[in-house]
Motif scaffolding. Structure first.
Motif, PDB file in Angstrom:
ATOM      1  N   LEU A  66      -9.350 -35.624  48.970  1.00 22.67           N
ATOM      2  CA  LEU A  66      -9.211 -35.698  47.774  1.00 22.67           C
ATOM      3  C   LEU A  66     -10.396 -34.716  46.690  1.00 22.67           C
ATOM      4  O   LEU A  66     -10.193 -34.557  45.554  1.00 22.67           O
ATOM      5  N   VAL A  67     -11.932 -35.245  47.180  1.00 19.50           N
ATOM      6  CA  VAL A  67     -12.249 -35.298  46.131  1.00 19.50           C
ATOM      7  C   VAL A  67     -12.298 -33.748  46.075  1.00 19.50           C
ATOM      8  O   VAL A  67     -12.106 -32.592  44.493  1.00 19.50           O
ATOM      9  N   MET A  68     -12.359 -33.145  47.201  1.00 18.65           N
ATOM     10  CA  MET A  68     -12.545 -31.045  47.010  1.00 18.65           C
ATOM     11  C   MET A  68     -11.416 -30.246  45.903  1.00 18.65           C
ATOM     12  O   MET A  68     -11.039 -29.928  45.087  1.00 18.65           O
ATOM     13  N   ARG A  69     -10.038 -31.285  45.676  1.00 17.94           N
ATOM     14  CA  ARG A  69      -8.984 -31.236  45.173  1.00 17.94           C
ATOM     15  C   ARG A  69      -9.631 -31.249  43.337  1.00 17.94           C
ATOM     16  O   ARG A  69      -8.654 -30.561  42.870  1.00 17.94           O
ATOM     17  N   GLN A  70      -9.877 -32.381  43.483  1.00 18.90           N
ATOM     18  CA  GLN A  70     -10.426 -32.408  41.929  1.00 18.90           C
ATOM     19  C   GLN A  70     -11.327 -32.040  41.334  1.00 18.90           C
ATOM     20  O   GLN A  70     -11.247 -31.524  40.463  1.00 18.90           O
ATOM     21  N   LEU A  71     -12.186 -31.185  42.049  1.00 19.03           N
ATOM     22  CA  LEU A  71     -13.382 -30.518  41.928  1.00 19.03           C
ATOM     23  C   LEU A  71     -12.651 -29.556  41.746  1.00 19.03           C
ATOM     24  O   LEU A  71     -12.865 -28.489  40.487  1.00 19.03           O
ATOM     25  N   LEU A  77     -15.097 -25.496  42.616  1.00 18.01           N
ATOM     26  CA  LEU A  77     -15.464 -26.126  43.087  1.00 18.01           C
ATOM     27  C   LEU A  77     -15.719 -24.243  43.483  1.00 18.01           C
ATOM     28  O   LEU A  77     -16.241 -24.068  45.005  1.00 18.01           O
ATOM     29  N   ASP A  78     -15.264 -23.596  42.852  1.00 21.85           N
ATOM     30  CA  ASP A  78     -15.576 -21.736  42.818  1.00 21.85           C
ATOM     31  C   ASP A  78     -17.128 -22.124  42.793  1.00 21.85           C
ATOM     32  O   ASP A  78     -17.674 -22.993  41.596  1.00 21.85           O
ATOM     33  N   GLY A  79     -17.692 -21.349  44.093  1.00 21.05           N
ATOM     34  CA  GLY A  79     -18.697 -21.118  43.934  1.00 21.05           C
ATOM     35  C   GLY A  79     -20.034 -21.412  43.989  1.00 21.05           C
ATOM     36  O   GLY A  79     -21.212 -22.101  45.041  1.00 21.05           O
ATOM     37  N   VAL A  80     -19.307 -22.399  45.372  1.00 22.66           N
ATOM     38  CA  VAL A  80     -20.002 -24.111  45.818  1.00 22.66           C
ATOM     39  C   VAL A  80     -20.406 -23.342  47.388  1.00 22.66           C
ATOM     40  O   VAL A  80     -19.767 -22.475  48.180  1.00 22.66           O
ATOM     41  N   GLY A  81     -21.677 -23.022  47.874  1.00 28.09           N
ATOM     42  CA  GLY A  81     -22.622 -22.456  48.439  1.00 28.09           C
ATOM     43  C   GLY A  81     -22.773 -23.075  49.976  1.00 28.09           C
ATOM     44  O   GLY A  81     -23.037 -22.808  50.507  1.00 28.09           O
ATOM     45  N   ALA A  82     -22.737 -24.341  49.534  1.00 31.36           N
ATOM     46  CA  ALA A  82     -23.354 -25.553  50.718  1.00 31.36           C
ATOM     47  C   ALA A  82     -23.168 -26.527  50.237  1.00 31.36           C
ATOM     48  O   ALA A  82     -22.878 -27.295  49.056  1.00 31.36           O
ATOM     49  N   VAL A  83     -22.533 -27.354  51.127  1.00 33.95           N
ATOM     50  CA  VAL A  83     -22.577 -28.931  51.256  1.00 33.95           C
ATOM     51  C   VAL A  83     -23.736 -29.787  52.098  1.00 33.95           C
ATOM     52  O   VAL A  83     -23.273 -29.504  53.390  1.00 33.95           O
ATOM     53  N   GLY A  84     -24.360 -30.573  51.482  1.00 29.95           N
ATOM     54  CA  GLY A  84     -24.469 -31.550  52.704  1.00 29.95           C
ATOM     55  C   GLY A  84     -24.485 -32.643  52.506  1.00 29.95           C
ATOM     56  O   GLY A  84     -23.265 -33.483  51.247  1.00 29.95           O
ATOM     57  N   HIS A  85     -24.583 -33.939  53.251  1.00 31.22           N
ATOM     58  CA  HIS A  85     -24.012 -34.968  53.434  1.00 31.22           C
ATOM     59  C   HIS A  85     -25.452 -35.466  54.122  1.00 31.22           C
ATOM     60  O   HIS A  85     -26.203 -35.734  54.302  1.00 31.22           O
ATOM     61  N   ARG A  86     -25.274 -37.377  53.541  1.00 28.45           N
ATOM     62  CA  ARG A  86     -26.094 -38.346  53.651  1.00 28.45           C
ATOM     63  C   ARG A  86     -25.774 -38.691  55.402  1.00 28.45           C
ATOM     64  O   ARG A  86     -24.517 -39.239  55.520  1.00 28.45           O
ATOM     65  N   ILE A  87     -26.542 -38.843  56.495  1.00 24.48           N
ATOM     66  CA  ILE A  87     -26.161 -39.655  58.222  1.00 24.48           C
ATOM     67  C   ILE A  87     -27.021 -40.348  57.985  1.00 24.48           C
ATOM     68  O   ILE A  87     -28.871 -40.275  58.199  1.00 24.48           O
ATOM     69  N   VAL A  88     -26.666 -41.440  58.206  1.00 25.32           N
ATOM     70  CA  VAL A  88     -27.362 -42.686  58.602  1.00 25.32           C
ATOM     71  C   VAL A  88     -28.087 -42.878  59.358  1.00 25.32           C
ATOM     72  O   VAL A  88     -29.639 -42.688  59.569  1.00 25.32           O
ATOM     73  N   HIS A  89     -27.982 -42.364  60.213  1.00 26.50           N
ATOM     74  CA  HIS A  89     -28.986 -42.755  62.042  1.00 26.50           C
ATOM     75  C   HIS A  89     -29.401 -41.467  62.100  1.00 26.50           C
ATOM     76  O   HIS A  89     -27.888 -40.197  62.703  1.00 26.50           O
TER      77      HIS A  89
END
Length: 393
Positions: A66-71, A77-89
């Motif tokens: 849903l987030v990516m569709r909205q962007l 969304l064009d130009g996104v070269g990397a995606v970062g995620h918070r990982i808790v553990h």
């Protein structure tokens, strides 16, 4: 390069889109009430424009899509070269940000049982991003546990037979991305304070405190999982292990896991809400709400004292997180009675959630610094993705 950050909670997904080496955000937002009804997707831009649309996300995969569709609809969304995620553990394996290759994904999945409210939703979002953007877009994991890897060995140990520590049953600590950001901001605002003895209180639906000396973490309230330490929205914080043994006589492990992660804390004590805002509104007429707030503040006060002891004194106290930044009554209750440590709040500054809420000239300066985990994720992602692309070239 634009960097998309995704920060999965148990029922929320926060996101941000950054550029200029991860320092400038274009938009931020969140999907809430994942898995339930009445959810929304909220987006606001760097210019202050805000849109809220009804959105139903059955799980974190759907929330990420849903987030990516909205962007995409906004042409972002064009130009996104990397995606970062918070990982808790990150367990014993991950001591810093990591590129999400198959081996890293397998390692994070194995740690899911230690942080079921967070690691598993994050993995779902990672898979959704790969499906939507393709495997050629690098994804990076930034770990909440990494900040605490500097803690002394004695601060990491449980008083269990040594074989368990050898198997990784030690205190890891969490909220590290928040602590990392706050230390950086304090260094920018007051380098002398950042070089001293600091306690940071990250107070939100998840809550913890950390002791930091010269910018390095030396102790924290959370341990092997994010369930220990302070009283939280739905988690109990520290428990006598005998309580768990007692409950296991009448509960199966799955039900006990739900009790510890989703049914305790402020929600369990109040019987009505896990949200501190709701409870503060009901304090005057609802004794159980008042007791939940009192227990939260009492546990935080005790932990603050113990961390000050671990540091050998205290120079600076920082409040961050949703409660820490906005609940002046909670800050006041935690600090009340700690004048012997040099903590004295200014009532007017505290009521206004000012950047500094202590009185002038007191031995301990008390700051309020808004958390920005997403910016920390963006910085790590940009650096690692850029290094990986240069190495590949």
């Amino acid at each position: 390069m634009r960097v998309l950050t995704i920060n999965c909670g148990s029922s929320t997904l926060k996101f941000g889109l950054f550029e200029s080496e991860g320092e400038r955000f274009l938009v931020r937002g969140a999907v809430d009430r994942i898995g339930g009804s009445g959810g929304n997707v909220e987006i606001y831009s760097e210019r202050g424009e805000k849109t809220v649309r009804p959105a139903s996300a059955g799980d974190h995969i759907w929330a990420a899509l849903l987030v990516m569709r909205q962007l995409d609809r906004c042409g972002l969304l064009d130009g996104v070269g990397a995606v970062g995620h918070r990982i808790v553990h990150g367990g014993a394996r991950f001591s810093g940000p990591a590129l999400l290759d198959p081996a890293a994904l397998k390692g994070i999945e194995a740690l899911g049982k230690l942080a079921p409210l967070h690691n598993r939703p994050a993995l779902a979002a990672i898979r959704a991003v790969r499906e939507a953007l393709g495997p050629e877009i690098p994804q990076v994991a930034a770990f909440d546990t990494a900040f605490h890897r500097t803690m002394p060995h004695v601060a990491r140990l449980f008083a269990l037979p040594r074989r368990f520590a050898d198997e990784g049953v030690v205190r890891y600590g969490f909220h590290g991305l928040s602590y990392e950001y706050v230390v950086g901001e304090l260094r920018r605002l007051d380098p002398e304070a950042a070089a001293g003895r600091v306690v940071i209180a990250h107070l939100g639906n998840g809550a913890s405190m950390a002791a930091v000396r010269e910018g390095v973490g030396v102790d924290t309230t959370m341990g092997f999982t994010p369930s220990g330490g302070l009283v939280m929205g739905t988690r109990p914080g520290d428990l006598d292990p005998g309580v768990i043994l007692h409950l296991l006589r009448s509960m199966d492990p799955g039900a006990l896991r739900e009790l510890v992660n989703r049914e305790s804390g402020l929600l369990g004590v109040s019987g009505t809400s896990a949200d501190m805002r709701d409870l503060l509104e009901r304090v005057a007429e609802d004794p159980r709400a008042a007791e939940a707030v009192a227990l939260f503040c009492y546990a935080a006060k005790k932990s603050l004292g113990s961390l000050a002891a671990a540091l050998g004194g205290l120079d600076t106290l920082v409040f961050t997180g949703g409660i820490g930044e906005h609940a002046s009554a909670v800050r006041w209750r935690i600090c009340e009675g700690l004048e012997f440590l040099g903590i004295r709040l200014d009532p007017e500054r505290n009521a206004q959630n000012a950047p500094v809420v202590s009185r002038d000239g007191e031995p301990v300066a008390v700051h309020v610094i808004p958390a920005d985990e997403d910016l920390t994720i963006a910085r790590h992602t940009y650096k690692l993705a850029r290094f990986t692309s240069q190495e590949g070239a």
